[in-house]
Design an enzyme around this catalytic site. Structure first.
Site, PDB file in Angstrom:
ATOM      1  N   SER A  61       1.210 -23.468  35.810  1.00 50.11           N
ATOM      2  CA  SER A  61       2.510 -22.589  35.404  1.00 50.11           C
ATOM      3  C   SER A  61       3.522 -22.580  36.559  1.00 50.11           C
ATOM      4  CB  SER A  61       2.138 -21.384  34.734  1.00 50.11           C
ATOM      5  OG  SER A  61       1.594 -21.411  33.679  1.00 50.11           O
ATOM      6  N   LYS A  64       6.716 -24.004  35.896  1.00 49.46           N
ATOM      7  CA  LYS A  64       7.780 -23.618  34.705  1.00 49.46           C
ATOM      8  C   LYS A  64       8.985 -23.236  35.556  1.00 49.46           C
ATOM      9  CE  LYS A  64       4.143 -21.483  31.618  1.00 49.46           C
ATOM     10  NZ  LYS A  64       3.244 -20.529  31.362  1.00 49.46           N
ATOM     11  N   TYR A 189       4.984 -31.081  28.325  1.00 54.20           N
ATOM     12  CA  TYR A 189       4.596 -30.022  28.892  1.00 54.20           C
ATOM     13  C   TYR A 189       3.118 -30.129  29.512  1.00 54.20           C
ATOM     14  CZ  TYR A 189       2.757 -25.161  29.042  1.00 54.20           C
ATOM     15  OH  TYR A 189       2.256 -24.150  29.756  1.00 54.20           O
ATOM     16  N   TYR A 241       3.085 -12.771  35.318  1.00 59.57           N
ATOM     17  CA  TYR A 241       3.209 -12.296  33.948  1.00 59.57           C
ATOM     18  C   TYR A 241       2.987 -10.798  33.795  1.00 59.57           C
ATOM     19  CZ  TYR A 241       1.931 -17.362  33.924  1.00 59.57           C
ATOM     20  OH  TYR A 241       1.917 -18.660  34.205  1.00 59.57           O
ATOM     21  N   VAL A 259      -2.723 -21.177  36.603  1.00 54.50           N
ATOM     22  CA  VAL A 259      -4.335 -21.158  36.419  1.00 54.50           C
ATOM     23  C   VAL A 259      -5.112 -22.229  37.257  1.00 54.50           C
ATOM     24  CG1 VAL A 259      -4.320 -20.015  34.150  1.00 54.50           C
ATOM     25  CG2 VAL A 259      -4.341 -22.343  34.359  1.00 54.50           C
TER      26      VAL A 259
HETATM   27  N1  GLN Z   1      -1.278 -25.339  31.349  1.00 54.13           N
HETATM   28  C1  GLN Z   1      -1.551 -23.950  31.282  1.00 54.13           C
HETATM   29  C2  GLN Z   1      -1.471 -23.483  29.785  1.00 54.13           C
HETATM   30  O1  GLN Z   1      -0.382 -23.999  29.222  1.00 54.13           O
HETATM   31  C3  GLN Z   1      -0.843 -23.217  32.129  1.00 54.13           C
HETATM   32  C4  GLN Z   1      -0.854 -21.645  32.036  1.00 54.13           C
HETATM   33  C5  GLN Z   1      -0.952 -21.224  33.555  1.00 54.13           C
HETATM   34  O2  GLN Z   1      -0.845 -21.660  34.570  1.00 54.13           O
HETATM   35  N2  GLN Z   1      -0.917 -19.621  33.477  1.00 54.13           N
HETATM   36  O3  GLN Z   1      -2.258 -22.790  29.394  1.00 54.13           O
END
Ligand code: GLN
Length: 305
Positions: A61, A64, A189, A241, A259
């Site tokens: 993420s 993003k 994505y 988050y 993650v």
């Molecule tokens: N690729 C992960 C997902 O879409 C990204 C989520 C994350 O890093 N929090 O679930």
């Protein structure tokens, strides 16, 4: 500074035991929960590193804010704001109920999966391969690392198991927020989340956001300072988050977690920080990574508040 970073890692290493590596993307379960590395870029471009700073992991993420940046660069603020809002959701990254309000564009945040998936549609390019290739070029440029590539094993693992993201994307489509083929958008994505980086790459990317879009080592203005302000503001409220409030109190800088175990922290006008420690808390944020940032923030008075 190198000593300080080594001390921070030694002090916070015990917190790697408080979390677990992500397993909902099966390939990520292979990460070593004891890995712990940090890199800081500061003082006009000097860098300081400790621990497993050169270990590769997938950006997840942390891509993003860069997806948001490219959408802003390609389509401008008005079009981006019309598709994805900026209000914090206080929800997990894969939440369906973005807010307690109706499912509308303004209730989707760019740092949760749905927002990032929607923003992929705003990246310029005749195909989703081209959109992704332009995104990868921007990441390489910001990290000053032309070698960055997609980790194919993680990409395939996420694509095979990513039904929740598929469901989120179909919800966006059902509500008329995206029009293109869902599989094509998700390919962009999933590829984006699967780019391999290390802590040094993240620190360099953070340093550009910290310096208002300028690479102060080469002197190149990569993007307008208004976009750095936009993204840093969103990161303060939403980058961690539903852990963003606590993080703002305890660390106090714009930051983004993934993650894969990475955290990118931006200290405006001062430094870029990249951390890797894949044992995650129940919000999907690196346990020891947050503790290391808390410790560094106290030691160097990094909080912007
Ligand atoms: N690729 C992960 C997902 O879409 C990204 C989520 C994350 O890093 N929090 O679930």
């Amino acid at each position: 500074m190198n000593n300080l970073l080594n001390n921070v890692l030694n002090k916070c290493r015990e917190y790697t035991k408080n979390g677990t590596v992500a397993s909902y993307i099966p390939e990520l379960a292979k990460s070593n929960p004891e890995d712990f590395g940090i890199c800081v870029v500061a003082d006009g471009g000097s860098f300081y590193c400790a621990g497993d700073f050169s270990k590769s992991f997938t950006i997840q993420s942390i891509i993003k804010p860069i997806i948001l940046l490219l959408a802003l660069l390609d389509k401008g603020e008005e079009k981006v704001r019309a598709l994805v809002g900026v209000e914090a959701t206080g929800k997990p990254f894969d939440a369906f109920n973005y807010s307690d309000q109706a499912l509308k564009c303004e209730n989707i945040n760019p740092m949760i999966n749905a927002g990032a998936i929607a923003l992929c549609t705003l990246i310029n390019g005749d195909s989703y391969e081209e959109k992704f290739s332009r995104l990868l070029s921007l990441v390489r440029k910001m990290a000053d690392n032309p070698q960055l590539e997609v980790n194919q094993d993680v990409y395939i693992s996420e694509k095979t198991t990513g039904n929740k993201n598929r469901a989120l994307a179909y919800m966006l489509k059902a509500y008329g927020m995206i029009g293109d083929n869902v599989d094509d958008i998700l390919d962009c994505y999933f590829s984006a989340c699967s780019i391999n980086v290390n802590s040094f790459d993240l620190a360099k990317i953070a340093f550009i956001f910290a310096n208002k879009g300028k690479n102060i080592i080469t002197g190149e203005q990569i993007f307008d300072e208004k976009y750095a302000r936009y993204i840093n503001a969103v990161l303060v409220t939403s980058g961690m988050y539903d852990g963003s409030g606590e993080f703002a109190l305890d660390v106090g800088v714009p930051a983004k977690s993934g993650v894969g175990g990475g955290i990118m922290a931006i200290v405006p006008n001062r430094m870029g920080i990249g951390i890797y420690s894949p044992a995650l808390d129940n919000k999907g944020n690196s346990c020891a990574g947050i503790k290391a940032l808390e410790s560094l923030s106290k030691e160097l008075e990094l909080s912007i508040f």
